[in-house]
Scaffold this motif. Structure first.
Motif, PDB file in Angstrom:
ATOM      1  N   LYS A 245       3.500 -10.758 -72.275  1.00  0.00           N
ATOM      2  CA  LYS A 245       2.640 -11.391 -71.271  1.00  0.00           C
ATOM      3  C   LYS A 245       3.381 -12.572 -70.629  1.00  0.00           C
ATOM      4  O   LYS A 245       3.377 -12.727 -69.396  1.00  0.00           O
ATOM      5  CB  LYS A 245       1.335 -11.866 -71.914  1.00  0.00           C
ATOM      6  CG  LYS A 245       0.359 -12.533 -70.943  1.00  0.00           C
ATOM      7  CD  LYS A 245      -0.943 -12.863 -71.663  1.00  0.00           C
ATOM      8  CE  LYS A 245      -1.957 -13.477 -70.715  1.00  0.00           C
ATOM      9  NZ  LYS A 245      -1.554 -14.798 -70.222  1.00  0.00           N
ATOM     10  N   SER A 248       6.104 -11.349 -68.359  1.00  0.00           N
ATOM     11  CA  SER A 248       5.538 -10.823 -67.100  1.00  0.00           C
ATOM     12  C   SER A 248       5.181 -11.961 -66.148  1.00  0.00           C
ATOM     13  O   SER A 248       5.394 -11.863 -64.937  1.00  0.00           O
ATOM     14  CB  SER A 248       4.288  -9.977 -67.387  1.00  0.00           C
ATOM     15  OG  SER A 248       4.613  -8.837 -68.136  1.00  0.00           O
ATOM     16  N   GLU A 253       6.361  -7.829 -63.521  1.00  0.00           N
ATOM     17  CA  GLU A 253       6.261  -6.624 -64.353  1.00  0.00           C
ATOM     18  C   GLU A 253       7.598  -5.896 -64.487  1.00  0.00           C
ATOM     19  O   GLU A 253       7.937  -5.377 -65.557  1.00  0.00           O
ATOM     20  CB  GLU A 253       5.208  -5.677 -63.774  1.00  0.00           C
ATOM     21  CG  GLU A 253       3.778  -6.217 -63.889  1.00  0.00           C
ATOM     22  CD  GLU A 253       2.759  -5.224 -63.382  1.00  0.00           C
ATOM     23  OE1 GLU A 253       3.161  -4.108 -62.988  1.00  0.00           O
ATOM     24  OE2 GLU A 253       1.565  -5.559 -63.372  1.00  0.00           O
ATOM     25  N   ARG A 254       8.372  -5.854 -63.423  1.00  0.00           N
ATOM     26  CA  ARG A 254       9.639  -5.119 -63.468  1.00  0.00           C
ATOM     27  C   ARG A 254      10.697  -5.805 -64.327  1.00  0.00           C
ATOM     28  O   ARG A 254      11.577  -5.149 -64.882  1.00  0.00           O
ATOM     29  CB  ARG A 254      10.185  -4.921 -62.052  1.00  0.00           C
ATOM     30  CG  ARG A 254       9.330  -3.977 -61.214  1.00  0.00           C
ATOM     31  CD  ARG A 254       9.978  -3.706 -59.880  1.00  0.00           C
ATOM     32  NE  ARG A 254       9.198  -2.760 -59.091  1.00  0.00           N
ATOM     33  CZ  ARG A 254       9.560  -2.315 -57.886  1.00  0.00           C
ATOM     34  NH1 ARG A 254      10.693  -2.738 -57.336  1.00  0.00           N
ATOM     35  NH2 ARG A 254       8.791  -1.459 -57.247  1.00  0.00           N
TER      36      ARG A 254
END
Length: 302
Positions: A245, A248, A253-254
């Motif tokens: 988390k 991110s 996200e990538r």
């Protein structure tokens, strides 16, 4: 039947048969000699044709190099002589070395820089199993990405070659990932050795080269935008109770999975970096090992 006449007839038949056999052998020998002469003729013709084609290929390669350099063939004699010298003691022909030099010339390198780089780039291509031209394109770009000079080529090639022995990196993976992240890494103050070690760590954990290069570049860019260092970002992830988390939130996200992986493997990355730093002589050793086979010796004699 008259037994005497029968024996006489048999003797005559044997004599005739013997004469016939000698005639056949004589004819066979003549045919064999003729076919041998024809075969030898074809072999000589093939050798002459092959030699002529090699000369043509070399002349065309020189013309291509001259064109890229913006000079005439006679004006690049130093490069041509260098290609012949390198070709005489390596697994590459002079024509292949000229192709290597042409790739370096396309990157804007001067004649002196090309001569300084040629031998080391050629050795690197042998060590990692790629063509001289592909090695030149990759090497030239990598030196520029990290602000290296031509006289640093051997050290750079040794680091990269060693990385292919110390990690899951190979030439194709290096040629995919480093061009993506190189400039951003250098701008962030990361050395070639450290950047390569980070990529090796990711590759060893089955993260593909393109993803590794792209995510690492974005990590550098996001750190720069946020005004934090690489180490500060990884520390935030390491201390988090929900590492994925936090990763991110910091890198999107990538980049999250790559950032989390790096935060968990910093010790391994450091070990790999040390193993590919200052590896003087590694390239020569790898080349010797590659060519110390029957096939390798055959190539050297070609």
């Amino acid at each position: 039947l008259d037994d005497k006449k029968l024996r006489t007839g048999i003797r005559r038949s044997k004599k005739d048969l013997s004469g016939f056999q000698k005639s056949v052998k004589s004819i066979g020998g003549s045919i064999t000699k003729s076919l041998g002469a024809i075969g030898a003729g074809f072999a000589i013709g093939s050798i002459v044709t092959s030699a002529f084609n090699k000369i043509q290929d070399f002349e065309q390669a020189v013309a291509n190099l001259a064109s890229v350099s913006g000079k005439s063939a006679s004006q690049i004699s130093a490069l041509v002589d260098n290609a012949k010298d390198v070709g005489a003691v390596s697994a590459f022909s002079a024509t292949e070395v000229i192709a290597l030099q042409t790739a370096l010339a396309k990157l804007g390198n001067t004649e002196g820089q090309i001569i300084s780089m040629t031998k080391s780039v050629g050795d690197f291509s042998i060590a990692v199993g790629t063509t001289a031209e592909e090695a030149a394109q990759f090497a030239g770009g990598t030196l520029k990405s990290f602000g290296k000079n031509a006289n640093e080529t051997k050290a750079v090639m040794e680091t990269l070659a060693a990385a292919t022995n110390k990690s899951g990196l190979d030439f194709n993976k290096l040629a995919t990932a480093l061009p993506i992240v190189g400039a951003a890494a250098d701008a962030s103050g990361f050395s070639l050795e450290r950047t390569t070690a980070i990529l090796g760590t990711l590759i060893d954990r089955n993260i593909d080269a393109s993803t590794s290069g792209t995510a690492l570049r974005n990590i550098f860019l996001r750190n720069a935008k946020a005004g934090r260092t690489y180490e500060e970002g990884l520390e935030l992830i390491s201390k988090s109770t929900n590492k994925l988390k936090t990763a991110s939130e910091l890198y999107g996200e990538r980049g999250a999975l790559v950032a989390k992986t790096l935060a968990e493997t910093s010790a391994q990355t450091e070990i790999l970096e040390k193993s590919i730093t200052g590896v003087d002589g590694a390239l020569d050793k790898m080349v010797k090992t590659r060519l110390d086979t029957t096939r390798g010796k055959t190539i050297l004699l070609a």
